[in-house]
Enzyme design. Structure first.
Site, PDB file in Angstrom:
ATOM      1  CG  ASP A  61      -1.580  -1.165   1.630  1.00 38.85           C
ATOM      2  OD1 ASP A  61      -1.543  -2.126   0.866  1.00 38.85           O
ATOM      3  OD2 ASP A  61      -2.201  -1.174   2.715  1.00 38.85           O
ATOM      4  CB  SER A  73      -1.591   0.951   5.718  1.00 40.58           C
ATOM      5  OG  SER A  73      -0.954   0.214   4.712  1.00 40.58           O
ATOM      6  CD1 TRP A  78       2.899  -7.567   3.217  1.00 38.19           C
ATOM      7  CD2 TRP A  78       3.118  -9.077   4.853  1.00 38.19           C
ATOM      8  NE1 TRP A  78       2.303  -7.046   4.348  1.00 38.19           N
ATOM      9  CE2 TRP A  78       2.421  -7.955   5.367  1.00 38.19           C
ATOM     10  CE3 TRP A  78       3.376 -10.145   5.707  1.00 38.19           C
ATOM     11  CZ2 TRP A  78       1.977  -7.891   6.691  1.00 38.19           C
ATOM     12  CZ3 TRP A  78       2.939 -10.078   7.021  1.00 38.19           C
ATOM     13  CH2 TRP A  78       2.241  -8.964   7.499  1.00 38.19           C
TER      14      TRP A  78
END
Ligand code: FRU
Length: 491
Positions: free
Chosen positions: A24, A81, A48
């Site tokens: 993101d 995020s 990730w």
């Protein structure tokens, strides 16, 4: 020999990290002439993990410079995020005070919102000793987006949107000082079940540019979860409504799809953008297969920056997306060609880092098809069918299948009724990133594609003889002229 293992050229006019994993966009803020992009980043690998905030800046949203990691994961705590707001700093300095809000994702499965500040224009950050600043003791409470509003009495107020992802809810908090937050309302659940809600944002936009008709648009990303998740994977949605500084009320019953492709997720807007414009960036991938995408040594790309607006279309208020600045400038500098269809398809070669604009009257051309082929054993086909008014983008072939079983796909959108006006399409192809803007931004389809290395052979075919107009710009060509290959093919 065509390759199926899909070499992925690095995009040239989109942001990608030099190396490693990115998802993101985070902390988007415009401050003193620079656009700051922070992003979900693994400083140590192409998968990730170790989530941290990477950082890049740009003077023009096209040329990016990557900087040191801004907020780094720690033992027991990842940095998920969030957002940044810029406020004037007190004292002597001419720098702004930047305040970041991010989710502390603790190893014990607990998520809460934390704060960090920067006094050097966004390069070094200090996490607050009081962290976390908003904590409900829950495990999927994340993605704080802080916006500025005025309350019912006209006083300035900060509002933080977060999700309880598993409950499909957006929680609203408000604060007079960015530190003390009070829960003021909750929106949701609604719409599809079997998904988590992620990365909310809320932007005020004037309908058809009318300052007396401002609506608030809630942006939301949803990702399928559970035992039998939808193979289409991640997608973005919006809801048009009103907001009084505490409660968001929707004008419609459900969520509206924001982009009809497979690869447009977690999009949020910049704080403090010039002219108060809503400028959005999104991650061009999909959780369904993001980890399998065969790019190296980087993995993850941002979309083109898009300016958001609202337009009345067919009696409803629709979110419209326009690529920012440089895309229009490049095309404005290129020379359109008028081509007559049907007798034989128009064939031309694109660099594969290209902008293509098409205009045609479906009554004269019938079905229109555009095909892209690179060195890989793969095909991308864009098609418009006048009888259904559906635009579709298909990606297929061995190299697409090799990415992931769910990667080959057809994305479709029914275009709004265009009356007698010609249809217009803007296609941006930059390595693996294909973004299609139809009808002046009223519908978009954004997809990853694997066409391989080298130039992209393009054919454009129509069913009937009607003419279409074609404009090509190669943005890395300084003047944005029609490419020589195109001029030659069209004589
Ligand atoms: C969305 C998301 C967010 C989370 C982040 C973790 O793509 O799942 O909800 O904060 O990615 O990297």
């Amino acid at each position: 020999m065509r390759d199926t293992n899909g070499h992925v050229p690095r995009p040239r006019f989109h942001f990608t990290p030099e190396r490693n994993w990115m998802n993101d966009p985070n902390g988007l803020v415009y401050d003193r002439g620079l656009w700051h992009l922070y992003f979900q980043y693994n400083p140590e690998g192409t998968d990730w993990g170790n989530m941290s905030w990477g950082h890049a800046t740009s003077p023009d949203l096209r040329h990016w410079t990557e900087h040191e990691v801004a907020l780094r994961y720690r033992d027991g705590e990842q940095v998920f995020s969030g957002s940044v707001v810029a406020t004037p700093a007190d004292g002597e300095t001419d720098a702004s005070l930047l305040t970041a809000f991010y989710t502390s994702a603790y190893d014990d499965d607990h998520q809460a919102q934390s704060l960090a500040t920067s006094r050097d224009g966004g390069y070094t950050w200090h996490s607050d000793p009081q962290n976390p600043v908003v904590d409900r003791g829950t495990s999927a409470f994340r993605d704080p987006k802080v916006i500025r509003v005025t309350d019912a009495d006209g006083a300035p107020l900060w509002v933080m949107l977060t999700v309880e992802a598993d409950d499909r809810q957006v929680l609203f908090f408000s604060s007079p000082d960015l530190r003390l937050w009070k829960h003021v309302s909750t929106f949701g659940p609604l719409g599809e079940t079997g998904v988590v809600w992620e990365c909310p944002d809320l932007v005020p936009l004037a309908v058809d540019g009318d300052p007396d008709d401002v609506r608030w648009v809630l942006l939301l990303s949803t990702n399928p979860v559970g035992d039998d998740p939808d193979p289409d994977g991640s997608s973005m949605h919006y809801v048009v409504g009103s907001f009084d500084g505490a409660v968001f009320r929707s004008d419609a019953a459900g969520l509206t799809r924001l982009d009809h492709g497979r690869d447009f997720y977690a999009g949020v807007t910049f704080d403090s953008a010039p002219g108060g414009e809503a400028v959005m960036l999104a991650w061009m991938s999909n959780w369904r297969y993001a980890a399998a995408f065969p790019s190296s040594p980087w993995r993850g790309a941002m979309s083109l920056p898009r300016r958001l607006s609202l337009r009345s279309v067919d009696g409803e208020v629709r979110l419209v997306q326009h690529p920012m600045g440089f895309v229009g400038e490049m095309l404005a500098g290129a020379v359109p060609s008028t081509v007559f269809g049907a007798t034989s398809p128009a064939e031309f070669t694109l660099s594969g880092h290209s902008l293509v604009e098409l205009a045609w009257d479906p009554a004269g051309t019938g079905t229109l098809r555009v095909q892209f082929r690179g060195y890989a054993d793969a095909l991308v086909e864009l098609r418009h069918d006048p009888s259904s008014n559906v635009l579709s983008v298909t990606r297929r072939g061995a190299a697409m299948e090799a990415v992931h079983p769910d990667f080959p796909a057809t994305s479709t959108v029914e275009l709004p009724d265009n009356g007698d006006r010609p249809l217009r399409l803007l296609m941006s192809l930059d390595g693996p990133l294909l973004e299609v803007f139809a009808c002046d931004g009223e519908a978009t389809i954004s997809n990853l594609v694997v066409l391989g290395a080298g130039p992209v052979a393009t054919t454009l075919a129509t069913e009937l003889h009607g003419p279409f107009s074609l404009t090509v710009a190669e943005p890395h060509d300084a003047e944005g002229r029609a490419s020589p290959a195109l001029s030659a093919a069209l004589g």
